[in-house]
Scaffold this active site. Structure first.
Site, short mmCIF file in Angstrom:
data_model
loop_
_atom_site.label_atom_id
_atom_site.label_comp_id
_atom_site.label_asym_id
_atom_site.label_seq_id
_atom_site.Cartn_x
_atom_site.Cartn_y
_atom_site.Cartn_z
N ASP A 138 0.61 -1.50 -0.50
CA ASP A 138 0.16 -0.31 0.30
C ASP A 138 0.83 1.17 -0.19
O ASP A 138 1.52 1.65 0.99
CB ASP A 138 -0.70 0.07 0.71
CG ASP A 138 -2.03 0.87 1.47
OD1 ASP A 138 -1.86 1.40 -0.10
OD2 ASP A 138 -2.18 1.55 1.68
N HIS A 190 -4.24 13.68 1.03
CA HIS A 190 -4.14 12.61 2.03
C HIS A 190 -2.79 12.60 2.35
O HIS A 190 -2.66 13.01 4.22
CB HIS A 190 -4.14 11.25 0.94
CG HIS A 190 -4.32 10.42 2.25
ND1 HIS A 190 -5.07 10.37 3.01
CD2 HIS A 190 -3.33 9.26 2.58
CE1 HIS A 190 -5.13 9.65 3.90
NE2 HIS A 190 -4.16 8.35 3.83
N ARG A 215 -0.06 13.73 13.46
CA ARG A 215 0.65 13.82 13.42
C ARG A 215 0.76 15.59 13.63
O ARG A 215 1.92 16.11 13.64
CB ARG A 215 1.81 13.61 12.75
CG ARG A 215 1.75 11.98 12.79
CD ARG A 215 2.99 11.30 11.81
NE ARG A 215 2.56 12.07 10.03
CZ ARG A 215 2.18 11.10 9.85
NH1 ARG A 215 1.88 9.85 10.41
NH2 ARG A 215 1.78 11.11 8.47
N GLU A 271 -11.07 3.40 3.02
CA GLU A 271 -9.78 4.89 2.21
C GLU A 271 -9.77 4.01 1.25
O GLU A 271 -10.06 2.60 -0.02
CB GLU A 271 -8.51 4.19 2.36
CG GLU A 271 -7.83 4.41 4.27
CD GLU A 271 -6.71 4.25 4.18
OE1 GLU A 271 -5.79 3.49 3.72
OE2 GLU A 271 -6.15 4.67 5.23
N GLU A 321 -8.80 3.71 -2.37
CA GLU A 321 -7.83 3.47 -3.24
C GLU A 321 -7.85 2.73 -4.81
O GLU A 321 -8.82 1.88 -4.97
CB GLU A 321 -6.54 2.94 -2.85
CG GLU A 321 -6.81 3.27 -1.33
CD GLU A 321 -5.59 2.55 -0.92
OE1 GLU A 321 -4.73 1.84 -1.05
OE2 GLU A 321 -5.33 2.90 0.72
N ASP A 347 -8.69 0.18 1.57
CA ASP A 347 -8.22 -0.52 2.38
C ASP A 347 -8.69 -0.13 3.37
O ASP A 347 -8.25 1.12 4.48
CB ASP A 347 -6.97 0.39 1.83
CG ASP A 347 -5.74 -0.17 3.25
OD1 ASP A 347 -5.96 -1.67 3.17
OD2 ASP A 347 -4.70 0.86 3.85
N ARG A 388 -8.61 3.48 12.45
CA ARG A 388 -7.72 4.42 12.93
C ARG A 388 -7.48 4.66 14.48
O ARG A 388 -5.92 5.06 14.78
CB ARG A 388 -8.50 6.19 12.69
CG ARG A 388 -9.09 6.22 11.17
CD ARG A 388 -7.78 6.10 10.29
NE ARG A 388 -7.95 6.23 8.82
CZ ARG A 388 -7.50 6.25 7.71
NH1 ARG A 388 -6.04 5.43 8.81
NH2 ARG A 388 -8.20 6.89 6.98
N GLN A 436 -4.87 1.87 14.44
CA GLN A 436 -3.41 2.48 13.87
C GLN A 436 -2.90 3.58 14.80
O GLN A 436 -1.48 3.62 14.38
CB GLN A 436 -4.00 2.60 12.53
CG GLN A 436 -2.80 3.53 11.78
CD GLN A 436 -3.62 4.16 10.05
OE1 GLN A 436 -5.15 4.19 10.50
NE2 GLN A 436 -2.39 4.36 9.84
N LYS A 444 -4.96 -2.03 9.57
CA LYS A 444 -5.57 -2.37 8.41
C LYS A 444 -5.74 -3.70 8.31
O LYS A 444 -5.95 -4.22 7.56
CB LYS A 444 -4.06 -1.82 7.42
CG LYS A 444 -3.81 -0.21 7.63
CD LYS A 444 -4.49 0.47 6.90
CE LYS A 444 -3.52 1.62 7.53
NZ LYS A 444 -4.45 3.25 6.08
N THR A 446 -8.90 -6.06 3.39
CA THR A 446 -9.36 -4.83 2.72
C THR A 446 -10.35 -5.13 1.30
O THR A 446 -9.37 -6.68 0.42
CB THR A 446 -7.31 -4.90 2.01
OG1 THR A 446 -6.40 -4.77 3.15
CG2 THR A 446 -7.08 -3.79 0.96
N THR A 494 -4.56 6.41 -0.03
CA THR A 494 -6.01 6.78 0.05
C THR A 494 -6.04 8.13 -1.43
O THR A 494 -4.89 8.30 -1.17
CB THR A 494 -6.66 7.47 1.09
OG1 THR A 494 -6.03 6.38 1.96
CG2 THR A 494 -7.28 8.09 1.09
N GLU A 545 -9.88 12.19 7.12
CA GLU A 545 -10.06 13.63 6.95
C GLU A 545 -11.15 14.65 6.81
O GLU A 545 -11.76 15.57 6.36
CB GLU A 545 -9.85 13.55 4.97
CG GLU A 545 -8.24 13.14 4.73
CD GLU A 545 -7.41 12.85 3.55
OE1 GLU A 545 -7.26 13.65 2.89
OE2 GLU A 545 -7.12 11.80 3.23
#
Lengths: 436, 436
Positions: free
Chosen positions: B142, B149, B158, B215, B217, B249, B253, B256, B269, B273, B370, B384
């Site tokens: 991935d 993104h 972060r 996600e 993708e 995906d 959160r 993660q 994750k 998937t 993503t 997001e």
């Protein structure tokens, strides 16, 4: 917990210290009758088949099956053993593993003349065989389960940050590696190229890695799969773990250092991972099980077990430079360490990896992460042994090593027992570094 | 570069806007004759086989092969198509893909009465079939290739750190995911459990994820393998890329966020998937190729190509709550975005993933990461779209969503063309969230 059932002293005891084999040279060797690891071999132009190592020989299980040696014990033995991978046998589960091991042990045991005659025809000198990749890897996961390694790596790779990440004592940190580049012992390792950012530079350059490293690890391999959507509770992990293999998780520290934020290692690891060609079944390791370490703070319930999932293995890294090869010298042992002190056990790793509902498949390989001890010379990689290259190791040919050079041969060895107990040697992991 | 060879206007042109099919409903549908995606299906109790979608039907390629429809064009067509996975066909390489697509296009093309008769017997209404996982996934990688993104995720996950890591504009950041839990569209997704650390808490707790996300993708799938130890140069990536599929995906959160330091995402994750059951071959996408974005600073040589590896795809996320299901309402579209602006292209991803010498195998799945755009409503995940849950989305049934709730149905859609060009719809990716 479901440990592999065995009864000490019974005919099905396969680990008793008093067992002897009629195979010449087996007693006292690392492939003694208490060991009986599995691998896949070819002889001349014959098709690959599953075998068991004993002394300097291999017992051809497909030949044993063809001769009826597994009759009444192992259903469909031909399908399990006349094949090029351990996966069908691993998928068959603990009762088949147990029946097979008991039968093989009896065939190879001293004092059974009929069995001796039957097995002798299926015995092949290892020198006449070529070993193959023992199993097809489904997914490959690498953990980070040595407290000393995690602490050392934190100090060396992330100076200024906390030595251990806040999660480290709460869960076995791990990540997925590349299954498609797991190779059997003996496969040359071609020096990876890639991006690295030289110290002080703004932009990266691309070229051969200058910080190629080894990682001394122990991996376990999955037999029967689990179901998607539910966990494998820690009490049941033994139903899924077939056995262990030594693993060299080759690492390019310069590539890894530049690429790893924020999603972890990728090309710094994916170029090659070497595994031993012999897989030691859990059943052979029963006498060497020890309690895992005391964990403080206490771990969450799904990671708790009273059963002894530590393994008392001695491990070492050998390094042989081109100069030593030229001079006919053996490997220098550059690290000696132990596996018993690993903070996170196999059982906890598997329970954790499935707690979210992820399923496991036959052939999944879970590696421990670098095995390092607390004292100088017990670190499982050059990054630690040389303090990130600042203190190169002196070798016996007069050269020094910060990281691996082209032509270097690396061998990982593992053993358990001795001192009156049977002495088992895990399959070695060899690899020679070559320039692209 | 080796693009799939095709000659506009020739009998082998399979993408021309003027092509029409005799299959009722195909013209004007997303599965028009210019598309011809591949999948694996079963009908009643017959064994799985490879098919091509056309309108509301599937052309059974095993039946075409059995009737001699690939004679003189595709060697061993039975072995390629009378099977339960696309892998043998994908491994066969561009010349076989091209010959197959040209033959299928001719069989389904309006104005060829003989071909029409021959193909009609191999045509099955999709409503009579069940779709399977289209290919066996070898390794799953991935990436993290959308600038919007990566910027948004950096700010949200972060805060305080640099929005983009220093490496981001120099290489396509990526990591390995879990191949064994890639599932076909329609597979329910069971809410993962795992460790999370509540805000302000010292210690983690274990339980169902409270921040389950999607996600959006696009993935590409590898056909012929490459050799261990050498790279796939960017000029040759087209020889290895079979086609594309939509990918969800799924991401937890909270899991993660707690686990990802220092080695990246793992259990957040690995639980599932989802991929579309139809794989669109690169050949069908030729008219929709666009140049990749301008990259500043310039990338290293191995990542440079003058060929247009961007893809002009429109993508969207649909969400259908239990309330909407109960009321008979369709999905709300919660995101609309485009793929053409992705910072890193498929070609760069594959060149990068192999620059270190790692080999690829048939069935390797490489997902984009993503796909997010620069404006509100074009973000490819709830993290997001809802600003990490702080701004829940209003849904048409009056409810709101910060993250996914049990019973929610998610569908990813992708399309290209229209406005006078053929209109292709990629296979959708459905998934319903269920409690464990």
């Amino acid at each position: 917990m479901s440990m592999i059932p065995h009864a000490n002293g019974s005919a099905d005891d396969t680990t008793g210290a008093d067992l002897r084999s009629w195979v010449e040279g087996a007693d006292g060797s690392g492939f003694c009758i208490q060991h009986l690891p599995y691998g896949v071999f070819t002889k001349a132009d014959r098709s690959p088949r599953v075998g068991v190592a004993i002394g300097d020989a291999i017992l051809d299980l497909a030949a044993v099956a063809a001769a009826g040696g597994f009759a009444d014990a192992v259903p469909d033995a031909q399908a399990l053993f006349a094949t090029d991978r351990l996966n069908p046998f691993m998928a068959a589960g603990p009762s088949v593993w147990q029946a097979t091991r008991a039968r093989v042990s009896r065939l190879l045991r001293a004092g059974a003349p009929d069995a001796h005659r039957a097995a002798a025809e299926a015995l092949i000198p290892r020198s006449e065989t070529t070993m193959r990749m023992p199993f097809e890897v489904a997914d490959y996961v690498d953990f980070f389960s040595s407290l000393d390694h995690a602490s050392n790596a934190g100090r060396l790779l992330r100076p200024g940050a906390a030595t251990l990440s806040p999660n480290w004592r709460h869960l076995p940190v791990g990540y997925h590696g590349r299954a498609g580049t797991v190779v059997p012992s003996g496969t040359p390792v071609i020096r990876p190229h890639g991006q690295r950012r030289p110290p002080g530079a703004e932009a990266p350059v691309c070229g051969p890695s200058r910080r190629l490293d080894v990682e001394l690890e122990v991996g376990f391999v999955i037999g029967p799969p689990s179901t998607l959507g539910g966990p494998v509770p820690i009490e049941h992990v033994g139903e899924h773990i077939f056995g262990i293999a030594l693993v060299n998780d080759w690492s390019a520290r310069d590539i890894q250092g530049w690429e790893s934020q924020p999603l972890g290692p990728f090309l710094g690891k994916s170029f090659a991972t070497s595994v031993s060609v012999w897989v030691t079944p859990l059943a052979a390791l029963e006498p060497f099980r020890v309690p895992g370490p005391v964990q403080e703070p206490p771990v969450l319930d799904y990671l708790r077990t009273d059963h002894p999932w530590g393994l008392d293995l001695c491990l070492e890294i050998g390094l042989r430079s081109p100069g030593m090869v030229a001079g006919g010298a053996p490997h220098d042992v550059i690290s000696r360490t132990g596996f018993a002190g690993m903070y996170w056990t196999m059982a906890q790793q598997l329970a954790h990896a499935t707690v979210n509902g992820a399923s496991v498949r036959t052939g999944d390989l879970f590696a421990s992460g670098t095995v390092s001890g607390p004292v100088r010379g017990s670190e499982g990689c050059l990054l630690e042994l040389t303090r990130a290259g600042r203190e190169p190791l002196p070798l016996s040919d007069g050269s020094t090593r910060a990281f691996l050079e082209d032509g270097d041969e690396v061998v990982l060895r593992g053993s358990c027992g001795g001192n009156g107990r049977p002495h088992l040697e895990l399959g070695e992991v060899h690899g020679k570094v070559m320039a692209r």
